[in-house]
Design a protein around this motif. Structure first.
Motif, PDB file in Angstrom:
ATOM      1  N   ASP A   1     -20.157  10.801 -63.183  1.00  0.00           N
ATOM      2  CA  ASP A   1     -20.875  11.658 -64.126  1.00  0.00           C
ATOM      3  C   ASP A   1     -20.386  13.098 -64.079  1.00  0.00           C
ATOM      4  OD1 ASP A   1     -21.761  12.454 -61.704  1.00  0.00           O
ATOM      5  OD2 ASP A   1     -23.903  12.217 -62.120  1.00  0.00           O
ATOM      6  N   GLY A   2     -19.327  13.367 -63.296  1.00  0.00           N
ATOM      7  CA  GLY A   2     -18.779  14.718 -63.236  1.00  0.00           C
ATOM      8  C   GLY A   2     -19.240  15.540 -62.056  1.00  0.00           C
ATOM      9  N   THR A   3     -20.211  15.043 -61.285  1.00  0.00           N
ATOM     10  CA  THR A   3     -20.704  15.784 -60.124  1.00  0.00           C
ATOM     11  C   THR A   3     -19.617  15.879 -59.048  1.00  0.00           C
ATOM     12  OG1 THR A   3     -22.918  14.951 -60.566  1.00  0.00           O
ATOM     13  CG2 THR A   3     -22.522  15.914 -58.386  1.00  0.00           C
ATOM     14  N   GLU A   4     -19.428  17.071 -58.507  1.00  0.00           N
ATOM     15  CA  GLU A   4     -18.442  17.294 -57.460  1.00  0.00           C
ATOM     16  C   GLU A   4     -19.148  17.726 -56.185  1.00  0.00           C
ATOM     17  OE1 GLU A   4     -15.445  19.975 -58.720  1.00  0.00           O
ATOM     18  OE2 GLU A   4     -14.890  18.806 -60.497  1.00  0.00           O
ATOM     19  N   LEU A   5     -18.856  17.033 -55.089  1.00  0.00           N
ATOM     20  CA  LEU A   5     -19.471  17.321 -53.797  1.00  0.00           C
ATOM     21  C   LEU A   5     -18.400  17.315 -52.715  1.00  0.00           C
ATOM     22  CD1 LEU A   5     -22.663  15.041 -53.949  1.00  0.00           C
ATOM     23  CD2 LEU A   5     -22.560  17.491 -54.354  1.00  0.00           C
ATOM     24  N   GLU A   6     -18.753  17.846 -51.558  1.00  0.00           N
ATOM     25  CA  GLU A   6     -17.884  17.817 -50.394  1.00  0.00           C
ATOM     26  C   GLU A   6     -18.446  16.802 -49.399  1.00  0.00           C
ATOM     27  OE1 GLU A   6     -17.671  21.784 -48.970  1.00  0.00           O
ATOM     28  OE2 GLU A   6     -16.052  22.358 -50.320  1.00  0.00           O
ATOM     29  N   LEU A   7     -17.627  15.835 -48.975  1.00  0.00           N
ATOM     30  CA  LEU A   7     -18.063  14.770 -48.084  1.00  0.00           C
ATOM     31  C   LEU A   7     -17.176  14.720 -46.845  1.00  0.00           C
ATOM     32  CD1 LEU A   7     -18.680  11.838 -50.606  1.00  0.00           C
ATOM     33  CD2 LEU A   7     -20.344  13.472 -49.732  1.00  0.00           C
ATOM     34  N   LYS A   8     -17.769  14.277 -45.751  1.00  0.00           N
ATOM     35  CA  LYS A   8     -16.997  14.034 -44.543  1.00  0.00           C
ATOM     36  C   LYS A   8     -16.229  12.725 -44.687  1.00  0.00           C
ATOM     37  CE  LYS A   8     -20.251  16.405 -41.483  1.00  0.00           C
ATOM     38  NZ  LYS A   8     -21.140  16.265 -40.314  1.00  0.00           N
ATOM     39  N   GLU A   9     -15.222  12.555 -43.828  1.00  0.00           N
ATOM     40  CA  GLU A   9     -14.379  11.365 -43.938  1.00  0.00           C
ATOM     41  C   GLU A   9     -15.161  10.096 -43.624  1.00  0.00           C
ATOM     42  OE1 GLU A   9      -9.979  11.387 -42.975  1.00  0.00           O
ATOM     43  OE2 GLU A   9     -10.785  10.289 -41.250  1.00  0.00           O
ATOM     44  N   ASN A  10     -16.142  10.177 -42.685  1.00  0.00           N
ATOM     45  CA  ASN A  10     -16.902   8.976 -42.351  1.00  0.00           C
ATOM     46  C   ASN A  10     -17.929   8.620 -43.412  1.00  0.00           C
ATOM     47  OD1 ASN A  10     -18.657  11.031 -41.936  1.00  0.00           O
ATOM     48  ND2 ASN A  10     -18.966  10.676 -39.756  1.00  0.00           N
ATOM     49  N   ASP A  11     -18.098   9.463 -44.436  1.00  0.00           N
ATOM     50  CA  ASP A  11     -18.971   9.146 -45.564  1.00  0.00           C
ATOM     51  C   ASP A  11     -18.202   8.540 -46.722  1.00  0.00           C
ATOM     52  OD1 ASP A  11     -21.211  10.055 -44.272  1.00  0.00           O
ATOM     53  OD2 ASP A  11     -21.021  12.104 -45.024  1.00  0.00           O
ATOM     54  N   ILE A  12     -16.921   8.277 -46.535  1.00  0.00           N
ATOM     55  CA  ILE A  12     -16.074   7.715 -47.586  1.00  0.00           C
ATOM     56  C   ILE A  12     -15.503   6.393 -47.089  1.00  0.00           C
ATOM     57  CG2 ILE A  12     -14.068   8.109 -49.049  1.00  0.00           C
ATOM     58  CD1 ILE A  12     -14.445  11.091 -48.633  1.00  0.00           C
ATOM     59  N   LYS A  13     -15.540   5.372 -47.958  1.00  0.00           N
ATOM     60  CA  LYS A  13     -15.026   4.060 -47.607  1.00  0.00           C
ATOM     61  C   LYS A  13     -14.121   3.572 -48.727  1.00  0.00           C
ATOM     62  CE  LYS A  13     -19.114   2.796 -44.907  1.00  0.00           C
ATOM     63  NZ  LYS A  13     -18.430   2.890 -43.610  1.00  0.00           N
ATOM     64  N   PRO A  14     -13.069   2.822 -48.381  1.00  0.00           N
ATOM     65  CA  PRO A  14     -12.205   2.248 -49.429  1.00  0.00           C
ATOM     66  C   PRO A  14     -12.927   1.172 -50.219  1.00  0.00           C
ATOM     67  CG  PRO A  14     -11.569   1.454 -47.254  1.00  0.00           C
ATOM     68  CD  PRO A  14     -12.591   2.522 -47.021  1.00  0.00           C
ATOM     69  N   LEU A  15     -12.452   0.924 -51.426  1.00  0.00           N
ATOM     70  CA  LEU A  15     -13.089  -0.067 -52.285  1.00  0.00           C
ATOM     71  C   LEU A  15     -13.001  -1.460 -51.690  1.00  0.00           C
ATOM     72  CD1 LEU A  15     -11.901   1.124 -55.814  1.00  0.00           C
ATOM     73  CD2 LEU A  15     -14.156   1.372 -54.824  1.00  0.00           C
ATOM     74  N   THR A  16     -11.923  -1.765 -50.972  1.00  0.00           N
ATOM     75  CA  THR A  16     -11.717  -3.117 -50.467  1.00  0.00           C
ATOM     76  C   THR A  16     -12.802  -3.527 -49.482  1.00  0.00           C
ATOM     77  OG1 THR A  16     -10.268  -2.174 -48.773  1.00  0.00           O
ATOM     78  CG2 THR A  16      -9.226  -2.993 -50.794  1.00  0.00           C
ATOM     79  N   SER A  17     -13.312  -2.567 -48.714  1.00  0.00           N
ATOM     80  CA  SER A  17     -14.345  -2.916 -47.739  1.00  0.00           C
ATOM     81  C   SER A  17     -15.606  -3.405 -48.417  1.00  0.00           C
ATOM     82  CB  SER A  17     -14.662  -1.711 -46.854  1.00  0.00           C
ATOM     83  OG  SER A  17     -15.190  -0.657 -47.627  1.00  0.00           O
ATOM     84  N   PHE A  18     -15.943  -2.850 -49.583  1.00  0.00           N
ATOM     85  CA  PHE A  18     -17.137  -3.273 -50.304  1.00  0.00           C
ATOM     86  C   PHE A  18     -16.915  -4.619 -50.975  1.00  0.00           C
ATOM     87  CE2 PHE A  18     -17.931   1.170 -49.741  1.00  0.00           C
ATOM     88  CZ  PHE A  18     -19.298   1.234 -49.520  1.00  0.00           C
ATOM     89  N   LYS A  19     -15.704  -4.840 -51.485  1.00  0.00           N
ATOM     90  CA  LYS A  19     -15.422  -6.136 -52.116  1.00  0.00           C
ATOM     91  C   LYS A  19     -15.535  -7.266 -51.108  1.00  0.00           C
ATOM     92  CE  LYS A  19     -12.465  -4.236 -55.700  1.00  0.00           C
ATOM     93  NZ  LYS A  19     -11.096  -4.163 -56.257  1.00  0.00           N
ATOM     94  N   GLN A  20     -15.020  -7.046 -49.881  1.00  0.00           N
ATOM     95  CA  GLN A  20     -15.111  -8.077 -48.862  1.00  0.00           C
ATOM     96  C   GLN A  20     -16.545  -8.340 -48.462  1.00  0.00           C
ATOM     97  OE1 GLN A  20     -12.663  -6.585 -45.767  1.00  0.00           O
ATOM     98  NE2 GLN A  20     -10.730  -6.924 -46.860  1.00  0.00           N
ATOM     99  N   ARG A  21     -17.296  -7.277 -48.302  1.00  0.00           N
ATOM    100  CA  ARG A  21     -18.701  -7.450 -47.925  1.00  0.00           C
ATOM    101  C   ARG A  21     -19.467  -8.173 -48.990  1.00  0.00           C
ATOM    102  NH1 ARG A  21     -21.516  -2.202 -45.949  1.00  0.00           N
ATOM    103  NH2 ARG A  21     -23.164  -3.756 -45.782  1.00  0.00           N
TER     104      ARG A  21
END
Length: 622
Positions: free
Chosen positions: A43-63
């Motif tokens: 939706d255009g929102t920009e935020l700053e995140l830590k690395e441990n708050d970001i996950k690759p897409l593949t991990s969600f597909k497997q789960r």
């Protein structure tokens, strides 16, 4: 320093601050110092995140595949294994098998619900509220999405999160899915994990720690500034009265405390303030609306600053013809400055006290909740008494018009002290240059409504002291200096100084006019030749014209004019150039604040703008 894990432009899933929900985001940039990723949601929102708050897409597909698809098979397998257990081991108790099946069933339910929460929630509306990171006061809000009618009634959850001392209202739609329906009969212990309330709205207040980096050195810096600025004003005024205002005679002897307080000076300053307030309430001049506030309101402002200046000039002219002596201002300038400081302190206490009762939408984006810092920076954005806007009034009226009156008093004092029949050419240039600056500000009063002071800064000690004390008593420093330290100026040199002043004024005025016209109507045919960069906020950034020359051409024009104000005083002492040095520090600091806020607001678009316009203030240098 560890290497970054995700590259710019990579599409991943980022956790929404204060929750366990992950959404698809795009990596915009990475800050090696803070080790934070700047990401952009759909939706255009920009935020700053830590690395441990970001996950690759593949991990969600497997789960997702392992959780949803395998659960029915595991249930079927459980039942099958139970029947096989009876045939293979007749002596095995049926109760143990039933418990195994029930535990597997509950485990599958827990995993399914976690999958539903983390993956299948889709944000529909992101409405900024308060001091949102994704919106700058007056910025456009994202258009709400419309929901179509569904066979099943939607269950909606509304999260109101506190982000950096602000509130961000985010609405989600949780539609029933077949996977959820299969688990409707889970026991009460599992229902505590996901509490459902059909046909109603729920509000959860999730507090997140504030991580805003305070400006001006935070609380210690605010205290030092509040204590140091009055001392600086007294030192500057005292130096101007010395025969030798060089650094060798620093610090100058200060007057005794009993000589600083003058009741007549205090009464005169109060009279001046309230007369200007009365002039601002006169029903003359057009009424315009300011930029939208975070709650959608637009405040109205009456533009009659120029009329107030003309009326003040007429009253002052008649008083001079009637025998009024402005020499009193010159002789008691230090006492008048002290009266202004006392009035500013009382006004600041009043502003903070009333701001404690202000609603969330009325607070300044710069406030943080700390009493000392908010007293300094200003807690309330637009404090008003009825329709009388205190901040807007103080920005232009008492200080700027008072600056002109003090300059006039110094011109008359120079003639009297130096026994001149006419003022010196240097004094005339200083008065004329600064008069043009004030008249221009009052004539273009509407431009003030789009400045950082109005749309971002609260009204506290910082702006009050700057408007009511710093501007009139330090900006008139060149004129005060010339009373005791005359400097004869030749006409050729005066012509060069005038040319420099006009050059700075043209850059300053044209840049500000172009910016204001573009903000008011970006589709104006007169601006069709300008090139722009589109941003995720819906706004455009100018990358041609004056704003393609440097990123802050108005600041460049301001600095050139500041130098032109000081040159008539000569080069015997550095004191008249205090304003230039101060102004360089002020504008560089303000420019750095602008850069930080624009980078946070516009993200990748601002990076592209910086590549197109690499210099900030001075082409080829900075």
């Amino acid at each position: 320093m560890p290497n970054r894990k995700f590259a710019d432009g990579e599409v991943v899933r980022g956790r929404w601050p204060g929750s366990s929900l992950y959404y698809e985001v795009e990596i915009l940039s990475y800050d090696g110092k803070s080790q934070l990723y700047t990401v952009k949601y759909k939706d255009g929102t920009e935020l700053e995140l830590k690395e441990n708050d970001i996950k690759p897409l593949t991990s969600f597909k497997q789960r997702k595949s392992s959780s949803v698809s395998s659960s029915p098979s595991r249930r079927r397998g459980s039942r099958g294994s139970r029947s096989r257990s009876r045939s293979r081991s007749p002596g095995r108790p049926l109760k143990s098998s039933w418990r195994s099946t029930s535990a597997s069933h509950h485990t599958d339910a827990r995993e399914m619900r976690r999958e539903i929460l983390e993956v299948k929630l889709t944000p529909l509306i992101l409405k900024p509220f308060g001091n949102s990171i994704s919106t700058y006061n007056g910025g456009p809000e994202p258009e709400p999405s419309e929901e179509k009618d569904m066979p099943h009634r939607a269950t909606q959850l509304q999260f109101i999160m506190s982000q950096e001392g602000s509130n961000v209202s985010t609405q989600y739609s949780l539609r029933p899915r077949r996977e959820e329906i299969k688990f409707n009969e889970v026991d009460s212990e599992e229902e505590k994990l996901v509490t459902r309330e059909p046909d109603s709205l729920r509000t959860f207040h999730v507090a997140t720690p504030q991580r805003r980096e305070l400006e001006f050195g935070g609380v210690p810096g605010a205290v030092l500034i509040m204590l140091g600025l009055p001392v600086v004003v007294f030192l500057l005024l005292s130096l101007c009265q010395q025969d030798d205002p060089s650094l060798l005679s620093f610090p100058p002897p200060l007057p005794a405390l009993r000589d600083l307080w003058e009741p007549w000076a205090s009464g005169l300053y109060l009279l001046w303030f309230f007369v200007q307030a009365l002039f601002s309430l006169l029903p003359i001049g057009k009424v315009v609306e300011g930029l939208p506030l975070v709650d959608g309101r637009r405040l109205k402002y009456r533009l009659n600053g120029f009329y107030a200046f003309v009326l003040t000039s007429a009253v002052l002219g008649m008083a001079l013809l009637g025998g009024l002596e402005l020499h009193y201002l010159y002789a008691h300038l230090v006492q008048l400055a002290l009266a202004a400081m006392v009035f500013t302190a009382i006004l600041s206490v009043y502003l903070y006290t009333r701001a404690c009762k202000a609603r969330g939408a009325e607070l300044s984006p710069a406030s943080c909740g700390n009493a000392i810092y908010d007293f300094f920076i200003g807690r309330e954005l637009n404090p008003r008494v009825g329709s009388f806007d205190l901040k807007y009034f103080c920005e232009l009226r008492p200080g700027l018009i008072g600056w002109v009156v003090i300059n006039l008093a110094m011109l008359l004092a120079e003639m009297k002290v130096q026994n001149r029949a006419a003022p010196s050419l240097a004094m005339v240039l200083v008065n004329s240059f600064q008069l043009l600056y004030v008249v221009d500000a009052l004539w273009n009063e509407e431009v003030l409504l789009t400045t950082m002071d109005i749309i971002h800064e609260g009204f506290g000690f910082m702006l009050a002291f700057g408007d009511l004390v710093w501007v009139p008593f330090t900006y008139s420093l060149q004129a005060f200096y010339l009373v005791h330290h005359p400097h004869e100026l030749s006409w050729p040199v005066a012509a060069l100084i005038i040319a420099l002043k006009l050059c700075g004024y043209i850059i300053f005025r044209c840049a500000n006019s172009q910016k204001n016209a573009f903000r008011k109507n970006p589709t104006d045919p007169k601006l069709a030749h300008l090139k722009t960069i589109h941003t995720s906020t819906g706004k455009n950034l100018l990358v041609s014209g004056w704003w393609g020359f440097v990123r802050h051409p108005n600041y460049l024009g301001d600095l050139i004019m500041a130098l032109a104000w000081s040159l008539p005083c000569g080069f015997e002492h550095v004191l008249p150039y205090f304003y230039v040095v101060y102004f360089v520090v002020l504008l560089v600091h303000r420019e750095a604040r602008d850069e930080q806020q624009c980078r946070r607001k516009y993200g990748l678009a601002w990076e592209r703008y910086c590549q197109r316009v690499p210099y900030r203030l001075l082409p080829g240098v900075y």
